[in-house]
Design a protein around this motif. Structure first.
Motif, PDB file in Angstrom:
ATOM      1  N   ILE A   1       0.867  -1.189   0.000  1.00 14.13           N
ATOM      2  CA  ILE A   1       0.000   0.000   0.000  1.00 14.13           C
ATOM      3  C   ILE A   1       0.897   1.230   0.000  1.00 14.13           C
ATOM      4  O   ILE A   1       1.734   1.392   0.895  1.00 14.13           O
ATOM      5  CB  ILE A   1      -0.934  -0.002   1.230  1.00 14.13           C
TER       6      ILE A   1
ATOM      7  N   PRO B   1       1.803   5.587  -0.847  1.00 11.03           N
ATOM      8  CA  PRO B   1       1.257   6.951  -0.761  1.00 11.03           C
ATOM      9  C   PRO B   1       1.414   7.702  -2.074  1.00 11.03           C
ATOM     10  O   PRO B   1       1.924   7.149  -3.050  1.00 11.03           O
ATOM     11  CB  PRO B   1       2.142   7.575   0.317  1.00 11.03           C
TER      12      PRO B   1
ATOM     13  N   ASN C   1       3.233  10.519  -2.529  1.00  9.85           N
ATOM     14  CA  ASN C   1       4.467  11.288  -2.765  1.00  9.85           C
ATOM     15  C   ASN C   1       5.496  10.381  -3.440  1.00  9.85           C
ATOM     16  O   ASN C   1       5.750   9.277  -2.969  1.00  9.85           O
ATOM     17  CB  ASN C   1       4.998  11.919  -1.477  1.00  9.85           C
TER      18      ASN C   1
ATOM     19  N   LEU D   1       8.425   4.901  -4.948  1.00  5.36           N
ATOM     20  CA  LEU D   1       8.122   4.181  -3.705  1.00  5.36           C
ATOM     21  C   LEU D   1       7.482   2.820  -3.980  1.00  5.36           C
ATOM     22  O   LEU D   1       7.720   1.858  -3.253  1.00  5.36           O
ATOM     23  CB  LEU D   1       7.205   5.022  -2.817  1.00  5.36           C
TER      24      LEU D   1
ATOM     25  N   LYS E   1      -2.025  -1.676  -3.812  1.00 10.21           N
ATOM     26  CA  LYS E   1      -3.098  -0.668  -3.740  1.00 10.21           C
ATOM     27  C   LYS E   1      -2.403   0.694  -3.739  1.00 10.21           C
ATOM     28  O   LYS E   1      -1.889   1.145  -2.719  1.00 10.21           O
ATOM     29  CB  LYS E   1      -3.908  -0.858  -2.452  1.00 10.21           C
TER      30      LYS E   1
ATOM     31  N   GLY F   1      -8.493   4.307   0.454  1.00  9.94           N
ATOM     32  CA  GLY F   1      -7.846   3.612   1.562  1.00  9.94           C
ATOM     33  C   GLY F   1      -8.826   2.929   2.489  1.00  9.94           C
ATOM     34  O   GLY F   1      -8.665   1.764   2.866  1.00  9.94           O
ATOM     35  N   GLU F   2      -9.875   3.673   2.846  1.00  9.59           N
ATOM     36  CA  GLU F   2     -10.798   3.183   3.888  1.00  9.59           C
ATOM     37  C   GLU F   2     -11.622   1.991   3.414  1.00  9.59           C
ATOM     38  O   GLU F   2     -12.243   1.308   4.237  1.00  9.59           O
ATOM     39  CB  GLU F   2     -11.754   4.304   4.338  1.00  9.59           C
TER      40      GLU F   2
ATOM     41  N   GLY G   1      -8.230  -0.339   0.420  1.00 10.38           N
ATOM     42  CA  GLY G   1      -7.030  -0.632   1.214  1.00 10.38           C
ATOM     43  C   GLY G   1      -7.381  -1.496   2.416  1.00 10.38           C
ATOM     44  O   GLY G   1      -6.686  -2.462   2.727  1.00 10.38           O
TER      45      GLY G   1
ATOM     46  N   GLU H   1       0.926   7.635   6.291  1.00  9.68           N
ATOM     47  CA  GLU H   1       0.867   8.380   7.548  1.00  9.68           C
ATOM     48  C   GLU H   1       0.868   7.451   8.760  1.00  9.68           C
ATOM     49  O   GLU H   1       0.346   6.335   8.698  1.00  9.68           O
ATOM     50  CB  GLU H   1      -0.423   9.199   7.581  1.00  9.68           C
TER      51      GLU H   1
ATOM     52  N   ILE I   1      -4.079   0.163  10.124  1.00  9.34           N
ATOM     53  CA  ILE I   1      -3.732  -1.101   9.445  1.00  9.34           C
ATOM     54  C   ILE I   1      -3.410  -2.187  10.464  1.00  9.34           C
ATOM     55  O   ILE I   1      -3.788  -3.356  10.277  1.00  9.34           O
ATOM     56  CB  ILE I   1      -2.587  -0.860   8.439  1.00  9.34           C
TER      57      ILE I   1
ATOM     58  N   GLY J   1       7.432  11.835   9.451  1.00  8.87           N
ATOM     59  CA  GLY J   1       8.668  12.324  10.065  1.00  8.87           C
ATOM     60  C   GLY J   1       8.585  13.802  10.362  1.00  8.87           C
ATOM     61  O   GLY J   1       7.750  14.532   9.808  1.00  8.87           O
TER      62      GLY J   1
ATOM     63  N   CYS K   1       9.097  12.198   3.054  1.00  8.56           N
ATOM     64  CA  CYS K   1       9.123  11.732   4.445  1.00  8.56           C
ATOM     65  C   CYS K   1      10.438  12.089   5.131  1.00  8.56           C
ATOM     66  O   CYS K   1      10.467  12.340   6.328  1.00  8.56           O
ATOM     67  CB  CYS K   1       8.886  10.234   4.497  1.00  8.56           C
TER      68      CYS K   1
ATOM     69  N   SER L   1       7.649   6.760  13.417  1.00  6.04           N
ATOM     70  CA  SER L   1       8.062   6.832  12.009  1.00  6.04           C
ATOM     71  C   SER L   1       8.145   5.478  11.321  1.00  6.04           C
ATOM     72  O   SER L   1       8.419   5.433  10.122  1.00  6.04           O
ATOM     73  CB  SER L   1       9.417   7.542  11.884  1.00  6.04           C
TER      74      SER L   1
END
Ligand code: NAD
Length: 511
Positions: free
Chosen positions: A166, A168, A170, A175, A193, A226-227, A230, A247, A254, A271, A302, A473
């Motif tokens: 899963i 994000p 950014n 990533l 996802k 996500g809700e 995910g 986050e 999760i 972070g 991050c 973190s």
């Protein structure tokens, strides 16, 4: 502004935009490109001018369950494939990422607002992730020989099973590759996802992996929120582990969602990273690094150094230098190669970042540069790069992750106070130290409660080095063999090499 390069990039994007407009982004499930089971979609927009990029399939529980089933069905053959063959396939994916790097970079800029100057490198870095882990695939199973008296212990590793990834919004392409490449190299199958605010390059990545010849079901991509989408992935019993980047609060959700099925988790979370500049530092290099590590990638990073801790004796001079640089940063269209800061990902993220300017004023800090929303050609989610000075550690601007081009400055007296301030946040991802005193750099590295310390360096990352955070973190480390520890089970095998004593229960006569 180099208009010609911007125009060239916009022209190149035209065809890609047409494609996204014509064909909604679909899920990749079991080797098929499919719409959602209920045909629902959501709209994806560009942060540059708020225009619609296209529609995206909105993953349902049924879509997720089918993807997890496909990953489960594909697992045993994929895990049994030789490491050499997996290496070949992962290199083929890297080849096609490189061949399509320009398209990936353009689409990533369009979808996320990240300046093209950074995105072209992100696509290449994605290919490197596949190459690096491709070469590790043949040895991923190797364990350790652990001799003992009269026994030989040895360990082997086996892929844990189908995993959920899963990611994000950014730098979403880079990533995603960072998580998916080691999972595939280890022998796991994947359900990905991607973030709902940046689905485009995840769809490109899925296409490139499929075209490179991954067997069906080895990679599945399900888009959605996500809700719901995910959450369904984290709750699916066929999924053995969740690799998550996002986050800290989502990480907690999760863990709760995965508790029933005892998910193994790997978290890379938020972070509030300090960059600590001592008065004996090379201030020219420190200045470049401070600016780069908070204002590159729109501050949506991050590992951004979002808190500058500056030694009192040089604070005024250094802040003046930083202020000048912040005011000279070039905000603009992300597809212009001259642009240093583009628009923030989404209107609601922009609102969040802007809200901290009012918080800063209320708390008594000074907005020394920036501090307002701006438009570029009358549109977009742009904000001025911002410098907040005269802050103290108790303020929200010093404690909370703003995740935008906003730097909070706090001064300190001595080394002891620098450590106290640096550690006085709930996060513990990265720390940057600038000093010419070797002993102090070692002491600082020892005393910072963070997963990664860079001394006299910006964030230079080596793929074999552990990446991850302490405290809020993260949980676990990525990179090199650390990734395999997450995606694989370690099995110990113990063989007697001599005759050790075995207790003889039941041999004594019964009284
Ligand atoms: P987010 O947590 O809102 O979303 C990340 C992903 O999680 C998205 O795909 C989202 O759809 C999904 N998600 C949301 N709720 C979920 C739920 N209940 N169950 C399952 N999935 C769910 O994060 P974001 O806003 O997309 O990303 C920014 C955050 O990511 C920042 O906090 C940043 O620091 C962090 N981040 C950390 C690292 C790192 O390496 N430590 C790297 C990049 C980003």
């Amino acid at each position: 502004m180099s208009l010609s390069s911007l125009e060239k990039n916009l022209n190149q994007l035209q065809d890609l935009r047409e494609r996204f407009r014509r064909e909604p982004i679909k899920h990749l499930i079991d080797g098929e490109w499919v719409s959602s089971s209920n045909k629902e979609t959501f709209i994806n927009g560009s942060p540059i001018d708020e225009s619609i990029i296209g529609e995206v399939a909105l993953g349902t529980q049924q879509d997720v369950d089918e993807a997890c089933q496909a990953a489960h069905n594909a697992f045993s053959d994929w895990a049994a494939m030789s490491g050499a063959k997996r290496r070949e396939l992962l290199h083929a994916i890297a080849d096609s990422i490189e061949a399509n790097a320009e398209e990936i970079a353009l689409v990533e800029s369009l979808d996320t607002g990240q300046p093209i100057r950074f995105m072209s490198k992100a696509a290449i870095r994605g290919a490197e992730n596949y190459r690096y882990f491709a070469d590790m695939a043949p040895s991923a199973r190797d364990g350790l020989a652990l001799p003992a008296q009269k026994h030989m212990n040895y360990t082997v590793r086996q892929p844990i099973g189908p995993v959920g990834v899963i990611t994000p919004w950014n730098t979403p392409f880079m990533l995603s590759t960072w998580k998916i490449a080691p999972a595939l190299a280890a022998g796991c199958t994947v359900v990905h996802k991607p973030a709902e605010w940046s689905p485009c390059t995840a769809a490109l990545l899925a296409r490139l992996m499929e075209e490179a010849g991954l067997p069906k079901g080895v990679i599945n991509t399900v888009h959605g929120l996500g809700e719901t989408t995910g959450k369904a992935l984290t709750e699916n019993a066929l999924i053995r582990a969740i690799a998550f980047v996002g986050e800290s609060a989502t990480g907690s959700n999760i863990i709760r969602q995965g508790a029933e099925t005892l998910k193994r988790v790997h978290f890379e979370l938020g972070g509030k990273n300090p960059v600590i500049v001592f008065d004996d530092a090379d201030l020219d290099r420190a200045e470049d690094a401070v600016i780069f590590m908070i204002y590159s990638l729109n501050g949506e990073r991050c590992t951004s150094s979002s808190r500058l801790l500056i030694q009192e004796s040089i604070a005024d001079e250094f802040i003046e230098r930083i202020k000048k640089r912040v005011r000279s940063l070039r905000v603009g269209h992300p597809l212009d190669p001259d642009t240093e800061i583009g628009p923030l990902i989404h209107a609601s993220h922009l609102e969040k970042v802007i809200s901290y300017f009012e918080v800063a004023r209320r708390e008594g800090a000074i907005i020394a540069a920036g501090g307002t929303k701006i438009d570029v050609q009358g549109k977009g989610h742009f904000v001025e790069p911002t410098l907040l000075t005269e802050a103290d550690s108790s303020m929200r601007i010093a404690q909370e992750e703003i995740f935008g081009p906003v730097l909070t400055v706090i001064d300190f007296k001595d080394e002891e106070e620098a450590v106290t301030l640096a550690n006085n946040v709930k996060y513990g991802l990265a720390g940057y130290v600038w000093t010419s005193n070797t002993g102090r750099s070692v002491r600082m590295a020892e005393n910072l409660d963070v997963g990664m310390v860079w001394v006299n360096s910006e964030n230079n990352r080596h793929l074999s080095a552990p990446f991850g955070g302490m405290k809020a973190s993260g949980i676990g480390r990525d990179g090199g063999d650390y990734s395999f520890d997450f995606y694989m089970e370690t099995k110990n095998i113990c063989i007697a090499t001599g005759e050790h004593t075995i207790p003889k229960l039941g041999k004594a006569p019964k009284s």
